[in-house]
Motif scaffolding. Structure first.
Motif: not given
Ligand SMILES: [Zn+2]
Length: 52
Positions: A7-14, A25-31
């Motif tokens: 997930k991109c926390e910046f765009c709120n995009l999966f 931007k770097k995407t993160v593993n959503p909680k």
């Protein structure tokens, strides 16, 4: 085949990409969600697949 939803926390995009296809931007593993994780993730998986 198991896919890793990110997930991109910046765009709120999966996405399945390690970098956001929208902003780069770097995407993160959503909680993990506190509710119906399987249902939620299969939904996002379909969305992510459609974006590729
Ligand atoms: Zn982004």
């Amino acid at each position: 085949m198991k896919v890793q939803i990110l997930k991109c926390e910046f765009c709120n995009l999966f996405t399945l990409e390690k970098d956001c296809p929208k902003c780069g931007k770097k995407t993160v593993n959503p909680k993990p969600a506190k509710y119906s994780e399987n249902d939620k993730f299969s939904k996002y998986r379909n969305i992510a697949r459609n974006q590729i």
